[in-house]
Write an enzyme that holds these catalytic residues in place. Sequence first.
Site, PDB file in Angstrom:
ATOM      1  N   SER A 195      40.160  99.797  27.512  1.00 20.44           N
ATOM      2  CA  SER A 195      39.787 100.975  28.294  1.00 20.44           C
ATOM      3  C   SER A 195      39.997 102.217  27.454  1.00 20.44           C
ATOM      4  O   SER A 195      40.890 102.260  26.595  1.00 20.44           O
ATOM      5  CB  SER A 195      40.627 101.055  29.563  1.00 20.44           C
ATOM      6  OG  SER A 195      40.515 102.324  30.177  1.00 20.44           O
ATOM      7  N   SER A 196      39.223 103.251  27.732  1.00 26.39           N
ATOM      8  CA  SER A 196      39.397 104.509  27.012  1.00 26.39           C
ATOM      9  C   SER A 196      40.703 105.201  27.364  1.00 26.39           C
ATOM     10  O   SER A 196      41.109 106.147  26.681  1.00 26.39           O
ATOM     11  CB  SER A 196      38.218 105.448  27.300  1.00 26.39           C
ATOM     12  OG  SER A 196      38.124 105.720  28.692  1.00 26.39           O
ATOM     13  N   CYS A 197      41.413 104.732  28.408  1.00 28.37           N
ATOM     14  CA  CYS A 197      42.690 105.357  28.765  1.00 28.37           C
ATOM     15  C   CYS A 197      43.795 105.018  27.760  1.00 28.37           C
ATOM     16  O   CYS A 197      44.905 105.541  27.871  1.00 28.37           O
ATOM     17  CB  CYS A 197      43.117 104.959  30.164  1.00 28.37           C
ATOM     18  SG  CYS A 197      43.725 103.278  30.318  1.00 28.37           S
TER      19      CYS A 197
ATOM     20  N   LYS B  29      46.885  97.594  27.951  1.00 26.87           N
ATOM     21  CA  LYS B  29      45.678  97.448  27.132  1.00 26.87           C
ATOM     22  C   LYS B  29      45.970  97.658  25.641  1.00 26.87           C
ATOM     23  O   LYS B  29      45.385  96.987  24.778  1.00 26.87           O
ATOM     24  CB  LYS B  29      44.607  98.424  27.616  1.00 26.87           C
ATOM     25  CG  LYS B  29      44.020  98.063  28.970  1.00 26.87           C
ATOM     26  CD  LYS B  29      43.360  96.699  28.933  1.00 26.87           C
ATOM     27  CE  LYS B  29      42.703  96.324  30.240  1.00 26.87           C
ATOM     28  NZ  LYS B  29      42.050  94.991  30.180  1.00 26.87           N
TER      29      LYS B  29
ATOM     30  N   HIS C 188      37.588 103.595  41.320  1.00 25.66           N
ATOM     31  CA  HIS C 188      37.475 104.675  40.359  1.00 25.66           C
ATOM     32  C   HIS C 188      36.672 105.819  40.966  1.00 25.66           C
ATOM     33  O   HIS C 188      36.148 105.721  42.068  1.00 25.66           O
ATOM     34  CB  HIS C 188      36.822 104.170  39.074  1.00 25.66           C
ATOM     35  CG  HIS C 188      37.712 103.289  38.266  1.00 25.66           C
ATOM     36  ND1 HIS C 188      37.580 101.923  38.238  1.00 25.66           N
ATOM     37  CD2 HIS C 188      38.762 103.571  37.451  1.00 25.66           C
ATOM     38  CE1 HIS C 188      38.494 101.398  37.436  1.00 25.66           C
ATOM     39  NE2 HIS C 188      39.227 102.378  36.952  1.00 25.66           N
TER      40      HIS C 188
ATOM     41  N   TYR D 100      48.862 100.874  32.866  1.00 26.59           N
ATOM     42  CA  TYR D 100      47.623 100.173  32.522  1.00 26.59           C
ATOM     43  C   TYR D 100      47.286 100.373  31.045  1.00 26.59           C
ATOM     44  O   TYR D 100      46.923  99.424  30.336  1.00 26.59           O
ATOM     45  CB  TYR D 100      46.495 100.691  33.405  1.00 26.59           C
ATOM     46  CG  TYR D 100      45.154 100.058  33.155  1.00 26.59           C
ATOM     47  CD1 TYR D 100      44.896  98.745  33.550  1.00 26.59           C
ATOM     48  CD2 TYR D 100      44.129 100.778  32.554  1.00 26.59           C
ATOM     49  CE1 TYR D 100      43.648  98.172  33.335  1.00 26.59           C
ATOM     50  CE2 TYR D 100      42.882 100.210  32.340  1.00 26.59           C
ATOM     51  CZ  TYR D 100      42.645  98.908  32.727  1.00 26.59           C
ATOM     52  OH  TYR D 100      41.411  98.336  32.510  1.00 26.59           O
TER      53      TYR D 100
END
Length: 318
Positions: free
Chosen positions: A114-116, A147, A186, A143
């Site tokens: 994920s880009s997070c 990742k 989301h 999260y």
Amino acid sequence: MTPPRELLPPRARIFVAGHRGLVGSAVARQLADEGHEVLTRGRAALDLRDAAGTEAYLRDVRPDAVVLAAATVGGIMANQNFPVPFLEDNLRIQLSVIGGAHAAGVGRLLFLGSSCIYPKLAPQPITEEALLTGPLEPTNEPYAIAKIAGITQVRGYRQQYGAAYISAMPTNLYGPGDNFDLETSHVLPALIRRFHEAVRDGREEVVLWGSGTPRREFLHVDDLARACSLLLRTYDDGTPVNIGCGEDLTIRELAETVRDVTGFTGRIAFDTSKPDGTPRKLLDVSRLRKLGFAPRVPLADGIRDTYEWWLRSGAASA
């Protein structure tokens, strides 16, 4: 120009972990359309948090490749309310699937993050090299840490065993199969539902969290699936690859687009006592573009497609 070396056989057997979710279902459709044999296993039959059971399954079916799209996911509210499963479930799934794939002799694996994973205040657009260069956004830190651990695990198998395992970091995704539950969804499906219900109930105002100023990038899940197929076939490097469209917009602009698609004619207001999250999150997708990828689904068209799918699903009237 010399075409890239193909890393998958023409009719590969590919296990898609998480095939019932937004991402996994799109990847499974794409791979099946390309003539691959897609292997799936429902949660009731295989708990991916169970390392022994996952390894046994992979040893039994012997896929050519694995796509790890299974994850516990959600928006800001879900991350704040349920940090433990966002950390622990994702760690267990990743350890089981990646480790099990190696033990079963699977030659190819794509881990979807994920880009997070990137720092809250990373320079924009965010390059893959920004990983671990600053503090994370607190609202989704559990999260993100899970990742990041998955990326590290993939790199470890490459370094220690020479495994052709790769990672990709998608931007914000949406499309058919999305989650429209207001407590766990989301931002985009939540907006679609909020505006739809406002039209249904005849309300004159929709109040949204935050200031409306954060900028976000959105990619239709069918475009993501095309990118995943490209990476499986052509990419073999330890650096994770950003997957996005390279364009962003404010949450206010996104809300106005959803308003127009759903036919809402009232006011949009913002509750600035609620958190905004990361101020901006735009991915640098030059690495993916060099592989020949370009998105095909314009945002307004994709939102309309997603809204129509949700209406057809019957969930909107539930």
